[in-house]
Design a protein around this motif. Structure first.
Motif, short mmCIF file in Angstrom:
data_model
loop_
_atom_site.label_atom_id
_atom_site.label_comp_id
_atom_site.label_asym_id
_atom_site.label_seq_id
_atom_site.Cartn_x
_atom_site.Cartn_y
_atom_site.Cartn_z
N GLU A 106 22.92 34.16 -19.06
CA GLU A 106 23.15 35.01 -17.90
C GLU A 106 23.04 34.17 -16.64
O GLU A 106 22.36 33.14 -16.60
CB GLU A 106 22.13 36.14 -17.86
N SER A 107 23.71 34.61 -15.60
CA SER A 107 23.63 33.92 -14.31
C SER A 107 22.19 33.96 -13.80
O SER A 107 21.48 34.95 -13.99
CB SER A 107 24.56 34.58 -13.31
N LYS A 125 21.94 28.74 -14.10
CA LYS A 125 23.38 28.92 -14.18
C LYS A 125 23.82 29.48 -12.84
O LYS A 125 23.38 30.55 -12.42
CB LYS A 125 23.74 29.88 -15.32
N CYS A 126 24.69 28.77 -12.16
CA CYS A 126 25.03 29.14 -10.80
C CYS A 126 26.39 28.58 -10.41
O CYS A 126 27.06 27.89 -11.19
CB CYS A 126 23.97 28.60 -9.83
N LYS A 127 26.78 28.88 -9.18
CA LYS A 127 27.97 28.29 -8.59
C LYS A 127 27.60 27.78 -7.21
O LYS A 127 26.61 28.21 -6.62
CB LYS A 127 29.11 29.31 -8.51
N ASP A 171 23.61 32.48 -7.49
CA ASP A 171 23.96 33.09 -8.77
C ASP A 171 24.87 34.29 -8.53
O ASP A 171 25.28 34.58 -7.39
CB ASP A 171 22.70 33.47 -9.56
N ASP A 172 25.19 35.01 -9.60
CA ASP A 172 26.12 36.14 -9.49
C ASP A 172 25.53 37.30 -8.69
O ASP A 172 26.25 38.22 -8.31
CB ASP A 172 26.50 36.65 -10.89
N THR A 230 31.36 26.47 -12.72
CA THR A 230 30.00 26.91 -13.01
C THR A 230 29.10 25.71 -13.25
O THR A 230 29.47 24.78 -13.96
CB THR A 230 29.98 27.82 -14.25
N TYR A 272 25.33 24.22 -14.52
CA TYR A 272 24.12 24.43 -15.31
C TYR A 272 23.16 23.32 -14.88
O TYR A 272 23.39 22.14 -15.17
CB TYR A 272 24.42 24.35 -16.80
#
Length: 248
Positions: free
Chosen positions: A87-88, A13-15, A38-39, A152, A154
């Motif tokens: 979770e990120s 999970k990221c941007k 990630d966050d 976001t 995935y």
């Protein structure tokens, strides 16, 4: 017989990074290399296939680049809710949380006969910039939109790293880490058959939160059979069971 991936399987999970350059062509032009984080500001490289190194023997030699592509933008909330609470960062997927996994054959997100073969053209050698008939442009057009809207991602596939004291080959960050095998990972023959496995397919889901909209990028190779057993090994050759007749 397939043994699955050596480094496991999961979802990141990221941007996309906010740096100016977020994607590059790989050395052999068969991947788009993408910079994400990630966050916790940990960086990752996503290696997304746009060309195959395994020929589909049942097809003519000059058949495009052997890649099948599917984009879906119409998902129901109950199909995507399972990932929203992650979770990120990278989450390993095992038998204990298999509901998070992708499987092109057994799952309900991919419609095999809607996958199409799109040509890959080198953007350095063509004037064609229409994202509807160019796999490189098709994917990067969504990446640009995702970066602009802070969407976001995935990303499903096999992880690598962290590689301490080894900068990433394309973006130079340390430690190098990322996700590859972001495509269907079953029904392989030949050398790739050892990686076969059910419930370990790769892909990219992009969540545009502001629009409450999802986009999926699913990739497969024309050399892969769509009839597989619980180990992900082909039960019929691809010449008899491909994406057009798998459900017939």
């Amino acid at each position: 017989m397939g043994n699955g991936f050596n480094r496991g399987y999961g979802v990141l999970k990221c941007k996309l990074s906010n740096e100016e350059t977020i994607y590059k062509l790989g050395d052999k032009n068969n991947h788009i290399e993408v910079l994400a984080e990630d966050d916790f500001i940990q960086k990752y490289r996503l290696a997304i296939n746009i060309q195959s190194s395994e020929k589909a023997k049942h097809l003519p030699e000059d058949t495009a680049n052997q890649v099948l592509y599917y984009v879906g933008e119409d998902f129901k909330s109950d199909e995507t809710a399972r990932w929203l609470t992650l979770e990120s960062g990278f989450t390993e997927i095992t038998r204990d949380n298999r509901n998070l996994a992708l499987d092109y054959i057994r799952g309900n997100l991919v419609i095999p006969n809607k996958m199409v073969a799109l040509p890959n053209t080198n953007p350095n050698e063509t004037e064609d910039s229409d994202p509807h008939n160019n796999l490189y442009d098709k994917i990067t057009s969504y990446l640009k939109e995702a970066q602009e809207q802070d969407a976001t991602l995935y990303v499903f596939g096999e992880p690598w790293g962290p590689e301490e004291d080894k900068p990433d080959k394309y973006f130079g960050f340390t430690p190098g880490r990322g996700v590859h095998n972001i495509h269907m990972n079953q029904g392989n023959a030949g050398g790739y058959a050892r990686e076969n496995g059910a419930w370990q397919d790769g892909g990219v889901l992009i969540h545009f939160e502001n629009e409450r909209r999802w986009v999926a990028i699913f990739l497969a190779f024309q050399s892969q059979s769509w009839c597989t057993n619980d180990q992900g090994d082909a039960t019929k050759p691809v010449s008899e069971c491909n994406h057009t007749n798998a459900l017939s």
